[in-house]
Design a protein around this motif. Structure first.
Motif, PDB file in Angstrom:
ATOM      1  N   GLN A  13       0.721  -1.153  -0.064  1.00 59.39           N
ATOM      2  CA  GLN A  13      -0.025  -0.185   0.040  1.00 59.39           C
ATOM      3  C   GLN A  13       0.740   1.224   0.017  1.00 59.39           C
ATOM      4  N   ASN A  16       3.132   3.923   4.683  1.00 62.64           N
ATOM      5  CA  ASN A  16       4.221   4.612   5.310  1.00 62.64           C
ATOM      6  C   ASN A  16       5.104   5.488   4.609  1.00 62.64           C
ATOM      7  N   GLY A  91       7.214  -1.820   4.628  1.00 62.20           N
ATOM      8  CA  GLY A  91       6.428  -2.842   4.095  1.00 62.20           C
ATOM      9  C   GLY A  91       7.085  -3.587   2.931  1.00 62.20           C
ATOM     10  N   HIS A 174      -0.973   2.019  13.102  1.00 65.17           N
ATOM     11  CA  HIS A 174      -0.415   2.582  11.855  1.00 65.17           C
ATOM     12  C   HIS A 174      -0.583   4.213  12.027  1.00 65.17           C
TER      13      HIS A 174
HETATM   14  C1  GRF Z   1       3.320  -1.562   8.233  1.00 63.38           C
HETATM   15  O1  GRF Z   1       2.312  -2.131   9.092  1.00 63.38           O
HETATM   16  C2  GRF Z   1       4.618  -1.787   8.473  1.00 63.38           C
HETATM   17  O2  GRF Z   1       4.988  -1.776   9.945  1.00 63.38           O
HETATM   18  C3  GRF Z   1       4.788  -3.336   8.033  1.00 63.38           C
HETATM   19  O3  GRF Z   1       4.183  -3.364   6.969  1.00 63.38           O
HETATM   20  C4  GRF Z   1       3.232  -2.293   6.944  1.00 63.38           C
HETATM   21  C5  GRF Z   1       3.122  -1.592   5.458  1.00 63.38           C
HETATM   22  O4  GRF Z   1       2.152  -0.766   5.284  1.00 63.38           O
HETATM   23  N1  GRF Z   1       6.327  -3.601   7.986  1.00 63.38           N
HETATM   24  P1  GRF Z   1       2.117   0.052   4.196  1.00 63.38           P
HETATM   25  O5  GRF Z   1       2.332  -0.404   3.024  1.00 63.38           O
HETATM   26  O6  GRF Z   1       3.142   1.292   4.612  1.00 63.38           O
HETATM   27  O7  GRF Z   1       0.643   0.850   4.367  1.00 63.38           O
END
Ligand code: GRF
Length: 204
Positions: A13, A16, A91, A174
């Motif tokens: 997604q 972050n 992620g 998040h």
């Molecule tokens: C986050 O919860 C991070 O902690 C984990 O993967 C997820 C990534 O989410 N490593 P996004 O792709 O940033 O929405």
């Protein structure tokens, strides 16, 4: 190698990634500058986010390479071309091999949605709900060859409330991630994160 020149690695997604871009725009990354997105899934939403933000992207499919090492060697070449000095995994759903780890020793960090060493690996939030813990959280750590095993840089706790589902808990976790990761990136870019064995010192 400049600690302020950052590549973000992501597979999904990219919320972050988006939070880091926002933080940079708001001046919250200090000297930190996001120079590149690397993704192993060209079709992932994070690739569109990079395009919208005007961040160059290196989108490679590992299966187009004869080995993991050759895939990573191509990434390393691009990182070196761009003088990247900090790799921020957000992620990124792959283990890293020595091809990437060695030239970037002490310069790769990850964010994980639990208080490590509890609930390493996939679906940390579901694992925490399933176990029934009352407290979980977020960890930012250095990356080594293992799964979420590197030295811890920063942690924040998040209480698990009665009636929480994986979704409701994920939302709060998040929210913490989006604030914590930019803080750590800013400190790293300013040269304030020091690794001594397994101990990490973050100077004010
Ligand atoms: C986050 O919860 C991070 O902690 C984990 O993967 C997820 C990534 O989410 N490593 P996004 O792709 O940033 O929405």
């Amino acid at each position: 190698m400049s600690s302020s020149r950052i590549a973000v690695f992501a597979s999904g997604q990219g919320s972050n990634f988006a939070a880091l871009i926002e933080a940079q725009r708001a001046g919250l990354l200090g000297e930190g500058s996001i120079e590149l997105l690397v993704s192993d899934r060209p079709e992932a939403p994070v690739a569109q986010r990079a395009e919208a933000a005007g961040v160059p992207a290196l989108l490679l499919r590992p299966k187009d390479f004869a080995s993991r090492e050759l895939y990573e060697a191509e990434i390393v070449a691009e990182l070196q071309r761009r003088d990247i000095g900090l790799i921020v995994l957000a992620g990124y759903m792959r283990l890293i091999t020595p091809v990437l780890l060695e030239p970037f020793a002490g310069r790769i960090i990850n964010i994980h949605p639990s208080l490590l060493p509890a609930f390493a690996g996939k679906d940390a939030i579901g694992q925490a709900i399933g176990y029934g813990v009352k407290l979980t959280g977020v960890t930012v750590h250095f990356v080594d060859g293992g799964m979420d095993t590197g030295p811890v840089i920063a942690q924040r706790s998040v209480a698990v409330e009665a009636g929480d589902t994986a979704e409701s808990l994920a939302q709060r976790i998040h929210g913490i991630e989006y604030a914590l990761y930019p803080e750590v990136v800013r400190a790293f870019a300013a040269g304030k994160v020091e690794l001594q064995g397994r101990q990490v010192i973050v100077r004010e």
